[in-house]
Design a protein around this motif. Structure first.
Motif, PDB file in Angstrom:
ATOM      1  N   GLY A 249       0.804  -1.216   0.000  1.00 54.45           N
ATOM      2  CA  GLY A 249       0.000   0.000   0.000  1.00 54.45           C
ATOM      3  C   GLY A 249       0.834   1.261   0.000  1.00 54.45           C
ATOM      4  N   ALA A 250       0.166   2.386   0.247  1.00 53.65           N
ATOM      5  CA  ALA A 250       0.774   3.704   0.055  1.00 53.65           C
ATOM      6  C   ALA A 250       1.667   4.158   1.191  1.00 53.65           C
ATOM      7  N   ALA A 251       1.517   3.589   2.398  1.00 52.88           N
ATOM      8  CA  ALA A 251       2.256   4.104   3.559  1.00 52.88           C
ATOM      9  C   ALA A 251       2.947   2.984   4.335  1.00 52.88           C
ATOM     10  N   PRO A 252       3.829   2.213   3.679  1.00 59.10           N
ATOM     11  CA  PRO A 252       4.432   1.061   4.361  1.00 59.10           C
ATOM     12  C   PRO A 252       5.353   1.436   5.516  1.00 59.10           C
TER      13      PRO A 252
ATOM     14  N   HIS B 205       3.301   2.567   8.618  1.00 62.70           N
ATOM     15  CA  HIS B 205       2.634   1.439   9.274  1.00 62.70           C
ATOM     16  C   HIS B 205       3.637   0.515   9.967  1.00 62.70           C
ATOM     17  N   ALA B 206       4.836   0.386   9.421  1.00 68.43           N
ATOM     18  CA  ALA B 206       5.858  -0.444  10.073  1.00 68.43           C
ATOM     19  C   ALA B 206       6.220   0.120  11.443  1.00 68.43           C
ATOM     20  N   ILE B 207       6.354   1.439  11.538  1.00 72.51           N
ATOM     21  CA  ILE B 207       6.680   2.067  12.820  1.00 72.51           C
ATOM     22  C   ILE B 207       5.498   1.990  13.768  1.00 72.51           C
ATOM     23  N   ILE B 208       4.319   2.330  13.302  1.00 74.44           N
ATOM     24  CA  ILE B 208       3.127   2.292  14.158  1.00 74.44           C
ATOM     25  C   ILE B 208       2.860   0.871  14.634  1.00 74.44           C
TER      26      ILE B 208
ATOM     27  N   ALA C  85      -1.111  -1.369   4.071  1.00 77.51           N
ATOM     28  CA  ALA C  85      -0.628  -0.086   4.593  1.00 77.51           C
ATOM     29  C   ALA C  85      -1.284   1.049   3.824  1.00 77.51           C
ATOM     30  N   PRO C  86      -2.586   1.285   4.040  1.00 80.77           N
ATOM     31  CA  PRO C  86      -3.248   2.378   3.327  1.00 80.77           C
ATOM     32  C   PRO C  86      -2.713   3.735   3.770  1.00 80.77           C
ATOM     33  N   LYS C  87      -2.910   4.734   2.933  1.00 75.56           N
ATOM     34  CA  LYS C  87      -2.509   6.100   3.278  1.00 75.56           C
ATOM     35  C   LYS C  87      -3.159   6.517   4.590  1.00 75.56           C
ATOM     36  N   LEU C  88      -2.379   7.143   5.468  1.00 73.05           N
ATOM     37  CA  LEU C  88      -2.893   7.577   6.760  1.00 73.05           C
ATOM     38  C   LEU C  88      -3.716   8.852   6.603  1.00 73.05           C
ATOM     39  N   THR C  89      -4.891   8.866   7.202  1.00 72.59           N
ATOM     40  CA  THR C  89      -5.717  10.065   7.198  1.00 72.59           C
ATOM     41  C   THR C  89      -5.395  10.913   8.421  1.00 72.59           C
ATOM     42  N   VAL C  90      -5.887  12.138   8.419  1.00 74.35           N
ATOM     43  CA  VAL C  90      -5.701  13.011   9.581  1.00 74.35           C
ATOM     44  C   VAL C  90      -6.333  12.371  10.814  1.00 74.35           C
ATOM     45  N   GLU C  91      -7.478  11.749  10.634  1.00 73.64           N
ATOM     46  CA  GLU C  91      -8.148  11.129  11.784  1.00 73.64           C
ATOM     47  C   GLU C  91      -7.348   9.938  12.318  1.00 73.64           C
ATOM     48  N   ASP C  92      -6.658   9.205  11.435  1.00 71.95           N
ATOM     49  CA  ASP C  92      -5.789   8.107  11.880  1.00 71.95           C
ATOM     50  C   ASP C  92      -4.695   8.617  12.808  1.00 71.95           C
ATOM     51  N   ALA C  93      -4.297   9.880  12.633  1.00 71.17           N
ATOM     52  CA  ALA C  93      -3.177  10.445  13.387  1.00 71.17           C
ATOM     53  C   ALA C  93      -3.592  11.075  14.710  1.00 71.17           C
ATOM     54  N   ARG C  94      -4.876  11.002  15.048  1.00 69.14           N
ATOM     55  CA  ARG C  94      -5.346  11.557  16.327  1.00 69.14           C
ATOM     56  C   ARG C  94      -4.964  10.619  17.466  1.00 69.14           C
TER      57      ARG C  94
END
Length: 314
Positions: free
Chosen positions: A117-120, A123-126, A202-211
């Motif tokens: 996906g777009a944000a590997p 997502h690996a760190i998270i 690893a989908p792209k992280l949204t702003v809400e994912d980062a809350r």
């Protein structure tokens, strides 16, 4: 081989540089996303890959969509043997995939089949991975599902942000992509199908994912902050406004704070979580530049028992 390189952001530039410097292959053209608004004036700016290609005197193609007939006609005219790809930013249709005789080969920043996906890297760190890496694979119509040519591994360091880790992988991966082109050209490298086990997305992280959820353990909060730095930026709410966390660190000695509860001393600012506290190092209040958390705390004069994350953003 005659190559057409596809890529857009800064992270793709090291791979383009490596292919140009190798001298073994001809980079006949570059495909990148169209110019985009940037800066305060919102002027149209060419992508980092486009700028680098222009400096090197390489033809730049900027299709709005890679199925545009004008772009496809030019690609067929160039007749590349292979098209290496790094973070191009658009899905390639079959009609484009069929043009180069040896296909499109993507440098992906994970150990496939993990984190397709777009944000590997984020997502690996998270996700708490201790080791990640990069893979080169033959693009097919599925999402990052094609057979793999080569891999490299990279340790995830305890303080890595996604920006830190992505920078290291971009430079290490540039060598991997260049070596993959060599191996394809001389016939010593053959793609191996990905295993069916161990697939993660690893989908792209949204702003809400980062809350930030302050009821989560400190370890999870720390990973979210690092994984979302520099983008989209982990955040919380303070007095009804968004507060971005630029840098933080676990503080296992502080176990006296409730989730979201703030504690500010002269040089330190702590926030409680579902386990022990985290220390805020750098923050960015809404509409302002990043600043040291201690300076921010002095300016807002935190009241005893005051918390972050309780209210919605105004």
């Amino acid at each position: 081989m005659k190559l057409v390189f596809a890529g857009t952001p800064e992270v793709a530039v090291p791979a383009l540089d490596a292919l140009i410097a190798s001298g073994r292959h001809e980079v006949a053209a570059v495909v990148t996303r169209p110019d985009a608004p940037a800066g305060r004036g919102r002027k149209l700016v060419a992508s980092p890959v486009a700028q680098r290609a222009e400096e090197a005197g390489i033809e730049v193609l900027k299709p709005v969509k890679p199925r545009d007939e004008e772009f496809l006609a030019r690609l067929r005219e160039i007749a590349p043997d292979c098209c290496p790809v790094v973070a191009y930013g658009a899905l390639l249709p079959k009609v484009a995939l069929d043009v180069p005789a040896r296909g499109w080969v993507n440098l992906h920043f994970s150990l496939l089949p993990a984190w397709r996906g777009a944000a590997p890297v984020q997502h690996a760190i998270i996700g708490g991975d201790e080791v990640t890496g990069a893979s080169t694979f033959l693009i097919e119509e599925g999402l990052d599902s094609g057979p793999v040519y080569g891999v490299l591994t990279e340790e995830v360091r305890p303080t890595d942000t996604s920006g830190d880790l992505l920078t290291r992988l971009a430079f290490a991966g540039a060598g991997l992509l260049s070596a993959t082109m060599d191996g394809i050209e001389d016939g010593t490298l053959h793609a191996v199908p990905q295993p069916h086990e161990g697939i993660s997305l690893a989908p792209k992280l949204t702003v809400e994912d980062a809350r930030i959820d302050w009821a989560a353990p400190a370890l999870r909060v720390d990973r979210l902050v690092r994984g979302c730095t520099p983008a989209p930026g982990a955040w919380t709410v303070f007095r009804g406004e968004r507060l971005k966390l630029v840098a933080a660190a676990p503080a296992p000695d502080r176990t006296d704070l409730a989730p979201g509860e703030l504690s500010a001393a002269k040089n330190n600012v702590y926030v409680g979580t579902g386990s022990h506290a985290v220390e805020l190092l750098w923050v960015q209040p809404q509409g302002k530049k990043p600043m040291r958390a201690a300076d921010w705390a002095r300016g807002v004069r935190i009241a005893p028992g005051e918390r972050v994350g309780q209210a919605d953003v105004r």
